[in-house]
Design a protein around this motif. Structure first.
Motif: not given
Ligand code: MRU
Length: 380
Positions: A63, A65, A68, A107, A182, A194, A221
């Protein structure tokens, strides 16, 4: 590379969210993030197990971005393993289409998934054109070229995350409390993160920082993954329930907020984990700068504003029976959007691999991406 431990005691094992072992018929390995922080387990996908990769993305075993996107790129390679010896060119490309379409349905919100699939399709298209010119089709050769593209996406993300960390580090004052929501760390990317790359760079620069990690309901998370990563890096971290952020800000403990992103519209409106919008409003009220950290692949210039960003709706059981214990009476209605959209006006700056976009306007975003308004291109 991070050190590794389960439940807090730092060890020496290297971790990598994703890795590919071997050539076209090789194996995709990934850390099962649903088991952290109490269990560290690596899953392997091979032998054309596309369904396994789809399930892993859908269930958040992998998971975040950028991760993924990388998983989807390798997932295409897994899906093509069933046609490596195919001699019929049309059948091979039909399978590619099926595989990419399937993964695109795993997703909906993180645009990196679609960006990576698009790159994989383009790589296949270019190889096909070259082969058509010479009249020689080899399924294995196309698949090998596509694996090289997946590896390139993975490698680029490593460099990009380090550049994001460097861009954002000057925004973090020495002695700061920094809040995040998160997990936008190594687990969510190739290895460095990031938002968490910004904290790591500040820490590596010798700044004395403390990270406040929202636990991030419903799937935790922040508590499970961000706290774990900060421990591995030796960065002081305090986990708070999501509902505590206002009080912690009021007490003056937070000097900056940095979060990741799943999709950023042309005007800077940003989709990120549910709860991010509330944190941005709180930061605004308390006069605390709120930053988004994200790579170029997270921008979606096809969407004028955040209103058009698709928001994933997830299983109500994540709310009613989180981690196996029923906490809501049977028969109660539940709403479980996985993401929300923070309006650009609450974002002080977007930290990218090219520098910080501030103020957050469409003009500045387009200038940073090298896509002036008249350009027809939208991604890439
Ligand atoms: O549902 P998740 O855990 O995939 O949501 C992840 C996030 O919202 C992250 O902040 C975002 O993807 C950025 S990861 C660098």
């Amino acid at each position: 590379m991070l050190g590794f431990s389960v439940n807090g005691t730092k060890g020496n094992m290297q971790i990598e969210t994703l890795s590919w072992k071997g050539e076209a018929e090789g194996t995709l390995e990934m850390i099962d993030q649903t088991l952290l922080p109490t269990q560290f387990k690596t899953l392997g996908f091979s032998g054309g197990n596309l369904e396994g990769v789809w399930e892993a993305i859908h269930s958040l075993r992998v998971r975040g971005a950028p991760a993924i996107g990388i998983a989807a790129a390798y997932g295409v390679c897994i899906g093509l393993q069933s046609v490596l010896d195919e001699t019929d060119e049309a059948a091979f490309f039909k399978r590619l289409d099926e595989v990419a379409t399937s993964l695109a349905g795993s997703r909906p919100t993180a645009v990196n998934l679609f960006w990576a699939l698009d790159r994989m399709r383009k790589a296949a298209g270019e190889t096909r054109r070259l082969m058509d010119e010479t009249g020689t089709f080899s399924a294995r050769e196309v698949a090998t070229r596509m694996l090289a593209e997946a590896r390139a996406i993975h490698e680029e993300d490593r460099r990009i995350c380090h550049a994001i960390g460097k861009s954002g580090e000057p925004l973090i004052p020495d002695g700061a409390g920094v809040l995040t929501h998160c997990n936008a760390g190594g687990l969510a990317t190739s290895e460095y993160g990031t938002a968490l790359a910004v904290f790591a760079c500040a820490h590596e620069a010798g700044k004395n920082i403390r990270v406040y990690a929202d636990e991030t309901r419903p799937l935790l998370q922040g508590a499970r993954l961000t706290a774990w990563e900060m421990l591995q890096r030796g960065i002081p971290v305090t986990v708070i329930c999501d509902s505590m952020a206002a009080q912690v800000m009021r007490e003056g403990k937070v000097q900056a907020v940095v979060v990741g992103a799943d999709r950023i519209a042309a005007n800077g409106d940003t989709a990120n984990k549910i709860g991010t919008y509330g944190v941005a409003c709180l930061a605004h009220l308390h006069g605390i700068p709120f930053y988004v950290a994200a790579p170029k692949s997270t921008f979606d210039l096809t969407l004028a504003t955040g209103d058009a960003i698709p928001i994933e709706q997830r299983n109500p059981e994540e709310v009613t029976r989180g981690f196996g214990r029923q906490t809501v009476p049977d028969g109660v209605d539940v709403y479980n959007p996985a993401f929300d959209v923070t309006p650009a006006k609450y974002i002080k700056g977007i930290i990218t691999e090219f520098g910080v976009v501030s103020p957050v306007t469409e003009e500045n975003i387009r200038a940073m991406l090298g896509k002036p308004a008249a350009s027809k291109e939208t991604q890439g």
